[in-house]
Design an enzyme around this catalytic site. Structure first.
Site, PDB file in Angstrom:
ATOM      1  N   MET A 105     -24.889 -62.647 -26.673  1.00  0.00           N
ATOM      2  CA  MET A 105     -23.639 -62.830 -25.929  1.00  0.00           C
ATOM      3  C   MET A 105     -23.040 -64.218 -26.138  1.00  0.00           C
ATOM      4  SD  MET A 105     -23.250 -59.887 -24.726  1.00  0.00           S
ATOM      5  CE  MET A 105     -21.968 -60.040 -23.498  1.00  0.00           C
ATOM      6  N   LEU A 108     -19.692 -66.828 -32.162  1.00  0.00           N
ATOM      7  CA  LEU A 108     -20.267 -67.651 -33.227  1.00  0.00           C
ATOM      8  C   LEU A 108     -19.148 -68.386 -33.975  1.00  0.00           C
ATOM      9  CD1 LEU A 108     -22.946 -65.058 -34.270  1.00  0.00           C
ATOM     10  CD2 LEU A 108     -23.420 -67.368 -33.397  1.00  0.00           C
ATOM     11  N   HIS A 124     -20.949 -53.118 -31.313  1.00  0.00           N
ATOM     12  CA  HIS A 124     -19.987 -53.301 -30.219  1.00  0.00           C
ATOM     13  C   HIS A 124     -19.812 -51.964 -29.507  1.00  0.00           C
ATOM     14  CE1 HIS A 124     -16.698 -54.982 -27.955  1.00  0.00           C
ATOM     15  NE2 HIS A 124     -16.002 -53.886 -28.225  1.00  0.00           N
ATOM     16  N   GLU A 158     -13.220 -63.720 -36.586  1.00  0.00           N
ATOM     17  CA  GLU A 158     -12.356 -63.056 -35.605  1.00  0.00           C
ATOM     18  C   GLU A 158     -13.178 -62.039 -34.813  1.00  0.00           C
ATOM     19  OE1 GLU A 158      -8.055 -60.817 -35.509  1.00  0.00           O
ATOM     20  OE2 GLU A 158      -8.729 -61.754 -37.360  1.00  0.00           O
TER      21      GLU A 158
HETATM   22  C1  GRF Z   1     -25.069 -53.321 -25.870  1.00  0.00           C
HETATM   23  O1  GRF Z   1     -24.230 -52.524 -25.106  1.00  0.00           O
HETATM   24  C2  GRF Z   1     -24.378 -53.745 -27.131  1.00  0.00           C
HETATM   25  O2  GRF Z   1     -23.447 -52.812 -27.587  1.00  0.00           O
HETATM   26  C3  GRF Z   1     -23.661 -54.993 -26.713  1.00  0.00           C
HETATM   27  O3  GRF Z   1     -24.510 -55.618 -25.804  1.00  0.00           O
HETATM   28  C4  GRF Z   1     -25.367 -54.657 -25.206  1.00  0.00           C
HETATM   29  C5  GRF Z   1     -26.772 -55.109 -25.431  1.00  0.00           C
HETATM   30  O4  GRF Z   1     -27.713 -54.333 -24.737  1.00  0.00           O
HETATM   31  N1  GRF Z   1     -23.315 -55.789 -27.870  1.00  0.00           N
HETATM   32  P1  GRF Z   1     -29.268 -54.513 -25.052  1.00  0.00           P
HETATM   33  O5  GRF Z   1     -29.612 -55.969 -24.758  1.00  0.00           O
HETATM   34  O6  GRF Z   1     -29.506 -54.143 -26.474  1.00  0.00           O
HETATM   35  O7  GRF Z   1     -29.961 -53.581 -24.097  1.00  0.00           O
END
Ligand code: GRF
Length: 233
Positions: A105, A108, A124, A158
């Site tokens: 999260m 970058l 995503h 982007e």
């Molecule tokens: C997932 O929904 C993914 O699509 C998003 O972040 C979430 C990560 O969940 N990028 P996890 O940590 O893999 O359970």
């Protein structure tokens, strides 16, 4: 930059393909990836899991699979460029064939994206190019779409914009909440992401001038579908 992206996994690296996975939280995608690698006996070595959060549940997931992990906290760095520079250096030390963001999260920096151009992918939770950014499930419900899903794509500077490798589609029901929709999408993420990763590492999919191309040829056994559909459809 997008049109100039090219990548194919180098054959000279040897039979075991090297994967680095970045996480921030729960780690359910990490668990799905590690579980599928083990179940399919794919020649993929997850050489390191790196979290930016010391409390990430995914660290315990990595440990339960015997995969080495470490925390690199942004708190020890003055700014984004310093953090991303240190992260890039650590990752480069593992010489990965592919770097996978699995719920990482953080935005970058362009320099980081450039350092791993072509071999950096993300999942995503929407059918890109719809619903970029945060709260994609709420965005989908708000918009009234009948279909939603998830996308595996290359990471470029982007946000949520790089070349698309694979997608899975799910229905949106009238009674859905953000939670029920997120759960339906997450189940598809767990199918889609391991398959997409193995598809790249096996040489089946290559990035040519900013588009993922199916070579039809894979170093591993099995098939690696790019387009998945929820069983209810
Ligand atoms: C997932 O929904 C993914 O699509 C998003 O972040 C979430 C990560 O969940 N990028 P996890 O940590 O893999 O359970």
């Amino acid at each position: 930059m997008r049109e100039t992206l090219n990548y194919r996994v180098p054959v000279e690296y040897g039979p075991m393909k090297r994967l680095v996975i970045l996480i921030s939280g729960r780690g359910s995608n990490l668990e799905a990836i590690l579980g599928r690698i083990r179940a399919q006996a794919w020649p993929i070595d997850v050489v390191q899991v790196i979290s930016n959060q010391s409390q990430a549940q995914g660290l315990a997931v990595a440990e339960s699979f015997g995969v080495a992990c470490q925390v690199l906290s942004p708190k020890s760095f003055p700014d984004r460029d310093a953090y991303d520079g240190a992260l890039a250096k650590i990752i480069q030390g593992f010489a990965p064939d592919l770097v996978v963001l699995a719920g990482f999260m953080r935005i970058l920096s362009p320099a980081f994206c450039q350092a791993f151009a072509g071999r950096l992918i993300n999942i995503h939770p929407s059918l890109l190019p719809a619903f970029k950014g945060l709260e994609s499930h709420a965005q989908a419900l708000e918009s009234g779409v009948g279909f939603h899903g998830c996308t595996v794509h290359s990471v470029t500077p982007e946000l949520d914009h790089g070349p698309i490798l694979a997608q899975a589609v799910v229905p949106v029901f009238a009674h859905d909440s953000v939670e029920t929709l997120a759960q339906r999408v997450l189940e598809m993420e767990h199918q889609l992401y391991p398959t997409a990763i193995a598809g790249i590492l096996s040489g089946r999919y290559v990035l040519e001038q900013g588009r993922w191309v199916d070579t039809g040829v894979s170093e591993f056994g099995g098939d690696f579908p790019r387009w998945h559909v929820h069983p209810s459809l």
